[in-house]
Scaffold this active site. Structure first.
Site, PDB file in Angstrom:
ATOM      1  N   ASP A 135       1.513   0.423  -7.610  1.00  0.00           N
ATOM      2  CA  ASP A 135       1.814  -1.016  -7.629  1.00  0.00           C
ATOM      3  C   ASP A 135       1.766  -1.550  -9.059  1.00  0.00           C
ATOM      4  O   ASP A 135       0.925  -1.110  -9.847  1.00  0.00           O
ATOM      5  CB  ASP A 135       0.763  -1.793  -6.824  1.00  0.00           C
ATOM      6  CG  ASP A 135       0.788  -1.494  -5.335  1.00  0.00           C
ATOM      7  OD1 ASP A 135       0.811  -0.315  -4.988  1.00  0.00           O
ATOM      8  OD2 ASP A 135       0.777  -2.434  -4.548  1.00  0.00           O
ATOM      9  N   THR A 174      -4.741 -12.197   0.147  1.00  0.00           N
ATOM     10  CA  THR A 174      -6.096 -11.815  -0.257  1.00  0.00           C
ATOM     11  C   THR A 174      -6.485 -12.346  -1.640  1.00  0.00           C
ATOM     12  O   THR A 174      -7.654 -12.273  -2.022  1.00  0.00           O
ATOM     13  CB  THR A 174      -6.222 -10.272  -0.291  1.00  0.00           C
ATOM     14  OG1 THR A 174      -5.265  -9.750  -1.210  1.00  0.00           O
ATOM     15  CG2 THR A 174      -5.989  -9.662   1.088  1.00  0.00           C
ATOM     16  N   ARG A 209     -10.466 -12.606  -2.634  1.00  0.00           N
ATOM     17  CA  ARG A 209     -10.894 -12.475  -4.035  1.00  0.00           C
ATOM     18  C   ARG A 209     -11.306 -13.774  -4.701  1.00  0.00           C
ATOM     19  O   ARG A 209     -11.669 -13.769  -5.864  1.00  0.00           O
ATOM     20  CB  ARG A 209      -9.812 -11.758  -4.845  1.00  0.00           C
ATOM     21  CG  ARG A 209      -9.535 -10.382  -4.293  1.00  0.00           C
ATOM     22  CD  ARG A 209      -8.773  -9.469  -5.218  1.00  0.00           C
ATOM     23  NE  ARG A 209      -8.475  -8.261  -4.475  1.00  0.00           N
ATOM     24  CZ  ARG A 209      -7.417  -8.101  -3.680  1.00  0.00           C
ATOM     25  NH1 ARG A 209      -6.506  -9.050  -3.595  1.00  0.00           N
ATOM     26  NH2 ARG A 209      -7.256  -6.997  -2.994  1.00  0.00           N
ATOM     27  N   TRP A 225     -15.211  -0.308  -8.295  1.00  0.00           N
ATOM     28  CA  TRP A 225     -14.295  -1.145  -7.496  1.00  0.00           C
ATOM     29  C   TRP A 225     -14.579  -2.638  -7.676  1.00  0.00           C
ATOM     30  O   TRP A 225     -14.131  -3.467  -6.908  1.00  0.00           O
ATOM     31  CB  TRP A 225     -14.371  -0.743  -6.003  1.00  0.00           C
ATOM     32  CG  TRP A 225     -13.062  -0.880  -5.309  1.00  0.00           C
ATOM     33  CD1 TRP A 225     -12.714  -1.841  -4.382  1.00  0.00           C
ATOM     34  CD2 TRP A 225     -11.902  -0.057  -5.468  1.00  0.00           C
ATOM     35  NE1 TRP A 225     -11.421  -1.654  -3.978  1.00  0.00           N
ATOM     36  CE2 TRP A 225     -10.901  -0.574  -4.622  1.00  0.00           C
ATOM     37  CE3 TRP A 225     -11.610   1.057  -6.265  1.00  0.00           C
ATOM     38  CZ2 TRP A 225      -9.622  -0.012  -4.548  1.00  0.00           C
ATOM     39  CZ3 TRP A 225     -10.346   1.617  -6.184  1.00  0.00           C
ATOM     40  CH2 TRP A 225      -9.375   1.089  -5.335  1.00  0.00           C
ATOM     41  N   ASP A 278       3.008   5.151  -5.110  1.00  0.00           N
ATOM     42  CA  ASP A 278       2.278   3.924  -4.765  1.00  0.00           C
ATOM     43  C   ASP A 278       1.589   3.306  -5.982  1.00  0.00           C
ATOM     44  O   ASP A 278       0.490   2.757  -5.872  1.00  0.00           O
ATOM     45  CB  ASP A 278       1.266   4.160  -3.635  1.00  0.00           C
ATOM     46  CG  ASP A 278       0.696   2.850  -3.077  1.00  0.00           C
ATOM     47  OD1 ASP A 278       1.443   1.850  -3.054  1.00  0.00           O
ATOM     48  OD2 ASP A 278      -0.484   2.823  -2.698  1.00  0.00           O
ATOM     49  N   SER A 313       0.625 -10.547   0.432  1.00  0.00           N
ATOM     50  CA  SER A 313       0.286  -9.144   0.658  1.00  0.00           C
ATOM     51  C   SER A 313       1.125  -8.639   1.834  1.00  0.00           C
ATOM     52  O   SER A 313       1.584  -9.433   2.660  1.00  0.00           O
ATOM     53  CB  SER A 313      -1.186  -8.991   1.030  1.00  0.00           C
ATOM     54  OG  SER A 313      -2.023  -9.351  -0.031  1.00  0.00           O
ATOM     55  N   GLY A 314       1.262  -7.335   1.907  1.00  0.00           N
ATOM     56  CA  GLY A 314       1.994  -6.745   3.039  1.00  0.00           C
ATOM     57  C   GLY A 314       2.926  -5.622   2.630  1.00  0.00           C
ATOM     58  O   GLY A 314       3.771  -5.194   3.417  1.00  0.00           O
ATOM     59  N   GLY A 315       2.779  -5.146   1.387  1.00  0.00           N
ATOM     60  CA  GLY A 315       3.683  -4.134   0.826  1.00  0.00           C
ATOM     61  C   GLY A 315       3.807  -2.876   1.677  1.00  0.00           C
ATOM     62  O   GLY A 315       4.827  -2.197   1.643  1.00  0.00           O
TER      63      GLY A 315
HETATM   64  N1  PQQ Z   1      -6.300  -4.101  -1.732  1.00  0.00           N
HETATM   65  C1  PQQ Z   1      -7.269  -3.261  -2.183  1.00  0.00           C
HETATM   66  C2  PQQ Z   1      -8.690  -3.642  -2.128  1.00  0.00           C
HETATM   67  O1  PQQ Z   1      -8.940  -4.844  -1.987  1.00  0.00           O
HETATM   68  O2  PQQ Z   1      -9.566  -2.753  -2.221  1.00  0.00           O
HETATM   69  C3  PQQ Z   1      -6.719  -2.115  -2.653  1.00  0.00           C
HETATM   70  C4  PQQ Z   1      -5.355  -2.243  -2.447  1.00  0.00           C
HETATM   71  C5  PQQ Z   1      -5.116  -3.500  -1.884  1.00  0.00           C
HETATM   72  C6  PQQ Z   1      -4.300  -1.347  -2.727  1.00  0.00           C
HETATM   73  O3  PQQ Z   1      -4.522  -0.253  -3.241  1.00  0.00           O
HETATM   74  C7  PQQ Z   1      -2.980  -1.746  -2.393  1.00  0.00           C
HETATM   75  O4  PQQ Z   1      -2.021  -0.990  -2.627  1.00  0.00           O
HETATM   76  C8  PQQ Z   1      -2.757  -3.035  -1.804  1.00  0.00           C
HETATM   77  N2  PQQ Z   1      -1.470  -3.317  -1.525  1.00  0.00           N
HETATM   78  C9  PQQ Z   1      -1.145  -4.504  -0.985  1.00  0.00           C
HETATM   79  C10 PQQ Z   1       0.289  -4.754  -0.718  1.00  0.00           C
HETATM   80  O5  PQQ Z   1       1.082  -3.908  -1.125  1.00  0.00           O
HETATM   81  O6  PQQ Z   1       0.616  -5.789  -0.139  1.00  0.00           O
HETATM   82  C11 PQQ Z   1      -2.109  -5.473  -0.716  1.00  0.00           C
HETATM   83  C12 PQQ Z   1      -3.468  -5.223  -1.003  1.00  0.00           C
HETATM   84  C13 PQQ Z   1      -4.393  -6.361  -0.720  1.00  0.00           C
HETATM   85  O7  PQQ Z   1      -3.884  -7.473  -0.457  1.00  0.00           O
HETATM   86  O8  PQQ Z   1      -5.601  -6.252  -0.726  1.00  0.00           O
HETATM   87  C14 PQQ Z   1      -3.808  -3.941  -1.552  1.00  0.00           C
END
Ligand code: PQQ
Length: 564
Positions: free
Chosen positions: A303, A155, A111, A471, A301, A170-172
């Protein structure tokens, strides 16, 4: 010409460069520039286009930075480019050598970068943070944030505050533990770490500092050890209160019945702090100053990572606003993160009937996916149709706030999902969900919905509908314009008070990037990166099938008005 703390602090007002992700530390993505306005935007023309090249495409979610005649722009697969601002020609390129077996959940995206001193900083998908010399692209240092084999990745754009580089993780989806880390920007040495799931210990200058929360207060047994709460969208810095604001993702696993610590209606037992929360953190020590949990006992989910924008209301009161995955737009007190107000920013929210005066959701428990241990076969809990979908009323894509209209421009999506729970146990480096799901559109003619929202009342002043889910990021200007892109490839400028379309340009691939604007020699430039991808094609269920005709790409487009 090194970038200083003062330069970063005045990024929102200075029009000659773009030094921060968010176009200013308040994340307003508002430019005071008026050269380009409602009358002349129809003449906006491309001046150059820069291709990331190679065979690597996929999602391009980045926001470029602009400084001293150069653009610094990250790309998919952990790449970064320095581009000559005047010509669009490449000056240098750095490709991280990614190991086999990285585990990004939601596409190979990045990003954006950060800039400080003579360095550019960016994160890589194998959970590392790299400092490069801005002039040459040579590596200054390269540090490990966490172990990618456990499911960690990175990311977000890094954040710079007072000589520290501050990162999330990241890594949830893999049962990792969300954390915020601060490093010396010059050396890369770790100064502090702050896990965001209670029970875990923080560090300061190489020693244990304090425990996050109270061990087992809101988690049963050992569930906190793999509790998720990834800080995956990075954070922001509020200079007024000297506070870092970071969001934490969903608790792991998704199946909320496995995370109940007792009778859910009693106190905050089973809330799973500080997952699905916003946190205020002291930038010097990493201590948590406040928290606000958007979705306690999260089970869909939702977040809690979405960006927190600092703004002043009509009476000059300093506030935060955030549009959560769960479909509610929150206004919070800037001093202590305390709840002030919340309104829906999408239609059809089914999991809660509203937010009470303390900021807690009024749950519709019948809309929580069922407990598989109560199912006849013990394998699949009761399935429910819940809205918004797990990709959220709004996902990572940033909204904008206009000082011109006092409105927020929120990129949202109108969709729901079938969701059910399944038994699951933790295994290092494996998906840790305990849920199954299929996303479905809520309306025939549109999913994407850009809304102009009044932060005093929650009222939607106008709505711009788009067939595919939105998006990408939004930007607004004092010239009365709202810029954003669509997965169909159009880069669009709307009138900030009416939502009327004033200009659009087809970029050849879907836009999931974040627009910027700056000024050079009296001319106003606008840039956006085009390249379709991100979570929707990977996780979008029926919606992914609907948009599978969209082409990938990887191009920076730069526009300005023709010379008079
Ligand atoms: N990343 C995106 C994207 O870039 O389109 C969309 C999501 C992520 C999500 O919907 C997530 O839930 C998500 N969750 C995590 C995480 O829980 O670690 C990481 C990321 C990410 O790093 O891109 C996303």
């Amino acid at each position: 010409s090194g970038v200083t703390e003062e330069d970063l602090a005045k990024d929102a007002e200075s029009t000659g460069d773009v030094l921060t992700n968010g176009m200013g530390r308040n994340l307003q993505r508002f430019s005071p520039l008026t050269t380009l306005n409602k009358e002349n935007v129809k003449n906006l023309m491309p001046v150059w286009a820069f291709s990331f090249g190679g065979e690597k495409q996929r999602g391009q979610e980045t926001q470029p930075l602009v400084h001293d005649g150069m653009m610094y722009v990250t790309a998919s697969y952990s790449r970064i480019y320095a581009v000559d601002l005047a010509t669009g020609k490449e000056v240098w390129q750095y490709d991280a050598r990614l190991p086999e077996g990285i585990l990004p959940c939601c596409d190979v995206i990045n990003r954006g970068a950060a800039i400080y001193g003579d360095n550019i900083y960016f994160g890589t998908l194998d959970a590392r943070i790299v400092a490069l010399n801005a002039k040459t692209g040579d590596v200054v240092w390269n540090k490990k944030i966490a172990d990618y084999k456990e499911g960690y990745s990175y990311t977000a754009a890094p954040l710079i505050v007072d000589g520290l580089v501050i990162t999330g993780n990241s890594g949830g989806e893999f049962g990792i533990v969300g954390e915020v880390q601060a490093r010396d920007a010059l050396t890369g040495e770790t100064v502090w770490t702050r896990p965001v799931i209670e029970g875990h210990m923080g560090t300061l200058n190489g020693k244990e500092s304090t425990m996050t929360g109270t061990l087992n207060a809101t988690w049963p047994g050992d569930m906190w050890k793999t509790g998720g709460g990834a800080t995956w969208l990075g954070g922001s810095y509020d200079i007024e209160t000297d506070t870092l604001v970071f969001g934490a993702g969903n608790p792991a696993p998704w199946n909320s019945h496995l995370r109940n610590a007792g009778t859910p209606t009693e106190g905050n037992v089973g809330d799973n702090l500080y997952a699905a929360s916003r946190l205020g953190i002291d930038p010097k020590t990493g201590e948590i100053k406040w928290h606000f949990q958007t979705t306690p006992r999260e089970g869909w989910d939702y977040d809690g990572v979405n960006e927190v924008v600092a703004f002043a209301d009509k009476d000059g009161n300093k506030k935060f606003a955030t549009a959560d995955r769960n479909g509610f737009f929150y206004v919070l007190n800037r001093e202590d993160g305390k709840f002030l107000n919340a309104w829906p920013f999408v239609k059809d929210i089914s999991w809660a009937s509203g937010i009470d005066e303390t900021g807690r959701p009024i749950y519709n428990e019948a809309n929580r996916p069922g407990d598989p241990s109560k199912a006849a076969d013990g394998a699949k809990g009761e399935m429910v149709f819940a809205s918004p979908s797990f990709l959220g009323g709004k996902n990572w894509m940033p909204m904008a706030y206009s000082q011109h209209t006092g409105l927020f421009y929120v990129p949202s999506n109108e969709w729901g999902m079938d969701i059910w729970n399944e038994p699951v146990s933790y295994k290092k480096g494996a998906a840790y969900l305990g849920s199954g799901f299929t996303i479905k559109p809520n309306y025939e003619d549109h999913i994407g919905s850009l809304k102009a929202i009044d932060p005093a009342t929650g009222e939607w002043k106008w709505e711009y509908k788009n067939e595919a889910p939105l998006w990408g990021g939004v930007m607004t200007t004092a010239g009365g314009l709202v810029f954003f892109g669509t997965p169909e490839g159009d880069f669009i400028a709307l009138d900030d008070t009416t939502g009327e379309k004033l200009w659009s340009f087809q970029t050849g691939s879907g836009i999931v990037g974040q627009p910027i604007t700056w000024e050079a020699d009296g001319e106003q430039y606008v840039s956006v990166v085009s390249g379709w991808g991100g979570a929707v094609p990977l996780w979008g269920g029926e919606v992914a099938k609907k948009v599978n005709y969209l082409n990938q790409g990887g191009t920076v487009w730069t526009f300005k008005l023709p010379k008079q």
